[in-house]
Write a protein that holds these residues in place. Structure first.
Motif, mmCIF file in Angstrom:
data_model
loop_
_atom_site.group_PDB
_atom_site.id
_atom_site.type_symbol
_atom_site.label_atom_id
_atom_site.label_comp_id
_atom_site.label_asym_id
_atom_site.label_seq_id
_atom_site.Cartn_x
_atom_site.Cartn_y
_atom_site.Cartn_z
ATOM 1 N N VAL A 159 0.831 -1.211 0.000
ATOM 2 C CA VAL A 159 0.000 0.000 0.000
ATOM 3 C C VAL A 159 0.862 1.256 0.000
ATOM 4 O O VAL A 159 0.508 2.262 -0.630
ATOM 5 N N TRP A 160 1.985 1.247 0.688
ATOM 6 C CA TRP A 160 2.855 2.430 0.760
ATOM 7 C C TRP A 160 3.325 2.854 -0.629
ATOM 8 O O TRP A 160 3.639 4.026 -0.853
ATOM 9 N N ILE A 161 3.391 1.901 -1.542
ATOM 10 C CA ILE A 161 3.849 2.191 -2.897
ATOM 11 C C ILE A 161 2.663 2.413 -3.833
ATOM 12 O O ILE A 161 2.662 3.346 -4.635
ATOM 13 N N ASP A 162 1.639 1.552 -3.723
ATOM 14 C CA ASP A 162 0.524 1.594 -4.667
ATOM 15 C C ASP A 162 -0.466 2.723 -4.405
ATOM 16 O O ASP A 162 -0.963 3.342 -5.344
ATOM 17 N N GLN A 163 -0.777 2.966 -3.123
ATOM 18 C CA GLN A 163 -1.820 3.936 -2.800
ATOM 19 C C GLN A 163 -1.490 4.648 -1.487
ATOM 20 O O GLN A 163 -2.250 4.580 -0.512
ATOM 21 N N PRO A 164 -0.377 5.374 -1.438
ATOM 22 C CA PRO A 164 0.084 5.970 -0.175
ATOM 23 C C PRO A 164 -0.879 6.987 0.424
ATOM 24 O O PRO A 164 -0.880 7.200 1.634
ATOM 25 N N GLU A 165 -1.723 7.597 -0.408
ATOM 26 C CA GLU A 165 -2.657 8.600 0.115
ATOM 27 C C GLU A 165 -3.646 7.992 1.105
ATOM 28 O O GLU A 165 -4.178 8.703 1.971
ATOM 29 N N ILE A 166 -3.890 6.689 1.021
ATOM 30 C CA ILE A 166 -4.790 6.022 1.956
ATOM 31 C C ILE A 166 -4.193 6.027 3.363
ATOM 32 O O ILE A 166 -4.920 6.160 4.365
ATOM 33 N N ILE A 167 -2.886 5.905 3.445
ATOM 34 C CA ILE A 167 -2.229 5.919 4.755
ATOM 35 C C ILE A 167 -2.335 7.314 5.378
ATOM 36 O O ILE A 167 -2.588 7.454 6.581
ATOM 37 N N LEU A 168 -2.169 8.339 4.572
ATOM 38 C CA LEU A 168 -2.356 9.708 5.065
ATOM 39 C C LEU A 168 -3.782 9.908 5.566
ATOM 40 O O LEU A 168 -4.004 10.521 6.618
#
Length: 321
Positions: free
Chosen positions: A303-312
């Motif tokens: 996820v950190w690479i594919d869709q990092p905005e979700i972590i934010l």
């Protein structure tokens, strides 16, 4: 007698690796602090201001937090650290299990005087470490994010196909230890193989990508991956004591699939891995009475690479309003 071509190539790649490592150590310095926690040093990188402080623990083999530290630092103070054996951190003589990692992390934060409260962010295997940390130090933690987190109910009862996948990964780590010593991993990294295997890496600044790739060029990185995987069942047993985190605010991010299908992984048991991920996600949500599920619909396990905005988005949900 002429030198065999394979030995000549290995000699060139090894020499290249040794020279490149020496130049790298002369030119590049750790972005954070190297802190002695009792005979070996861990690298801690802090950025931003404000409270609470976000503490990031990476996946098995990953040092993913570097990709997002600048964005998290716009929200509040954030600390990422390289677990022993990764990045700029020394290797640890102690078992690479969750219990030892939690001890090291708390010692590191105390020595560095990083004051709580903390929002913990654990990616994959890092979710084990953060879950046990929140259990052992509840007075320090006000929230936790698990990114495609692990749960012992699934990992201690894996199917035969997934047990085989685990052995496949461990054999790959062992081969990569040798490959990094001979300089083959560095050569492949320099030629852009990482970006070919994971094209999303091309979206990140070259400076950050170089910092991340640097760790993979060294044998201790792969050896640590092997040690953490070897102790994964032990870590599962250790974290199984955490039956509940009470009403601790928690966001569990779930990817859409464990692996995105490609020519590189068509032979892997993706369906079985997805079933295991679904089972673990369900169990994770039971850990807190104040848990939220957040789907990463465009992401694989990374996820950190594919869709990092979700972590934010997950971190923002836990920040005090």
């Amino acid at each position: 007698m002429p030198i065999p071509i394979n030995l000549l190539v290995l000699s060139i790649t090894t020499s290249y690796h040794l020279i490149a490592t020496w130049l790298e150590n002369k030119k590049y310095h750790p972005p954070g602090q190297l802190i002695d926690i009792g005979g070996y040093k861990l690298h801690l990188y802090s950025k931003g201001q404000g409270k609470p402080t976000v503490i990031v623990d990476h996946s098995l083999g990953g040092i993913d937090g570097y990709f997002l530290i600048e964005e998290i630092a716009k929200l509040t103070q954030v600390c990422i650290y390289d677990r022993a054996g990764y990045g700029w951190s020394d290797s640890s003589p102690k078992p690479r299990s969750t219990q030892e990692i939690v001890k090291e992390l708390d010692t590191l934060l105390n020595i560095a005087e990083i004051q709580p409260p903390y929002i913990l962010v654990g990616d994959s295997f890092g979710s084990y470490n953060m879950r046990l940390y929140a259990h052992q130090f509840p007075e320090k933690v006000i929230g936790i994010v698990m990114t495609d987190g692990l749960h012992e109910v699934g990992l201690l009862k894996m199917s035969i196909s997934l047990q085989a996948l685990k052995l496949f990964f461990m054999s790959g780590f062992a081969m990569s230890i040798l490959g990094s010593i001979l300089g083959i991993v560095r050569l492949l990294g320099t030629l852009g193989m990482f970006e070919l295997l994971k094209k999303e890496l091309r979206h990140f600044p070259k400076k950050i990508l170089k910092q991340v790739k640097r760790s993979f060029y060294h044998y201790r990185h792969w050896l640590t991956m092997w040690r953490e995987m070897w102790n994964l069942d032990l870590s599962s047993v250790q974290v199984s004591q955490v039956k509940s985190l009470g009403n601790l605010p928690m966001v569990s991010i779930k990817s859409s699939t464990f692996f995105k299908r490609s020519i590189w992984n068509f032979y892997l048991p993706v369906q079985a891995a997805d079933h295991l991920r679904d089972k673990m996600h369900t169990e994770i949500l039971k850990l807190s009475t104040h848990s939220t599920s957040l789907p990463a619909t465009q992401s694989s396990h990374f996820v950190w690479i594919d869709q990092p905005e979700i972590i934010l988005e997950a971190i923002q949900k836990l920040l005090p309003k």
